[in-house]
Design a protein around this motif. Sequence first.
Motif, PDB file in Angstrom:
ATOM      1  N   SER A  11       1.050  -6.270   1.869  1.00 46.49           N
ATOM      2  CA  SER A  11       1.393  -6.495   0.465  1.00 46.49           C
ATOM      3  C   SER A  11       1.215  -5.202  -0.328  1.00 46.49           C
ATOM      4  N   PRO A  12       1.821  -5.125  -1.510  1.00 47.71           N
ATOM      5  CA  PRO A  12       1.636  -3.918  -2.335  1.00 47.71           C
ATOM      6  C   PRO A  12       0.166  -3.648  -2.656  1.00 47.71           C
ATOM      7  N   ARG A  38      -4.651  -0.400  -1.886  1.00 43.61           N
ATOM      8  CA  ARG A  38      -6.081  -0.309  -1.566  1.00 43.61           C
ATOM      9  C   ARG A  38      -6.331   0.723  -0.466  1.00 43.61           C
ATOM     10  N   LEU A  39      -5.462   0.763   0.528  1.00 43.70           N
ATOM     11  CA  LEU A  39      -5.619   1.770   1.581  1.00 43.70           C
ATOM     12  C   LEU A  39      -5.499   3.183   1.010  1.00 43.70           C
ATOM     13  N   LEU A  64      -4.325   2.361 -11.427  1.00 46.98           N
ATOM     14  CA  LEU A  64      -3.490   1.861 -12.517  1.00 46.98           C
ATOM     15  C   LEU A  64      -2.361   0.995 -11.975  1.00 46.98           C
ATOM     16  N   PHE A  65      -1.704   1.448 -10.906  1.00 45.98           N
ATOM     17  CA  PHE A  65      -0.613   0.676 -10.315  1.00 45.98           C
ATOM     18  C   PHE A  65      -1.109  -0.665  -9.778  1.00 45.98           C
ATOM     19  N   ASP A 125      -3.365 -15.961  -6.917  1.00 43.01           N
ATOM     20  CA  ASP A 125      -3.745 -15.362  -5.635  1.00 43.01           C
ATOM     21  C   ASP A 125      -3.306 -13.912  -5.609  1.00 43.01           C
ATOM     22  N   ILE A 126      -3.935 -13.115  -4.781  1.00 37.36           N
ATOM     23  CA  ILE A 126      -3.634 -11.688  -4.733  1.00 37.36           C
ATOM     24  C   ILE A 126      -2.428 -11.362  -3.869  1.00 37.36           C
ATOM     25  N   ILE A 127      -1.995 -12.303  -3.070  1.00 37.86           N
ATOM     26  CA  ILE A 127      -0.866 -12.040  -2.159  1.00 37.86           C
ATOM     27  C   ILE A 127       0.393 -12.671  -2.710  1.00 37.86           C
TER      28      ILE A 127
END
Length: 175
Positions: free
Chosen positions: A30-31, A36-37, A157-158, A173-175
């Motif tokens: 996911s974005p 996060r990576l 920020l993104f 949800d985050i996904i």
Amino acid sequence: MARTAPPSGPPPPGPPARGSLSLHRTYLRSPLGLLRLGQLALGAAFWVTVAAHKYEGAAHFALFAAVLIWLLTLALFGLSLLGRWELVPWLGSRWLLTNLVHDLALGVGLYAAATGIMGHKAGQRSYCNLPGYSQHCLYGAYLSASICGGITACLYLFSGLYCLSRRCRDQRDII
């Protein structure tokens, strides 16, 4: 001693078994997972660059802020990747909001401050970048740290805007 009669029924059920640990590959693709990576990689580059060189004064705060946000991001990433955010008391039920506040308030705010500090320190050391200067020069290290910090602040920020857009669309949800 009196003998007790064998139980007449099955034993009472035990506590519910937790599911096995497995990676949520959809989160990783996911974005937010990809952001996060990037945050983890560039955040580590920031604080390793600062920690590997001589630092003083306000750079202590920049290093503290970078390591704090990096560790919190690592915890968010790990819990999200394993799908275990419901184990976090009070925050687990508000995971999207937790990510949103982490990204916009902590991530952008502290990385912007740390980037400003390191950029100011690079500006103070710009004289040592001249040809013929023979002393140890920290200009390149401070400049590299400020560039990594600026890009990392943009990634926060993104990801914060991504979480905000999901929240505005009534997704929880985050996904």
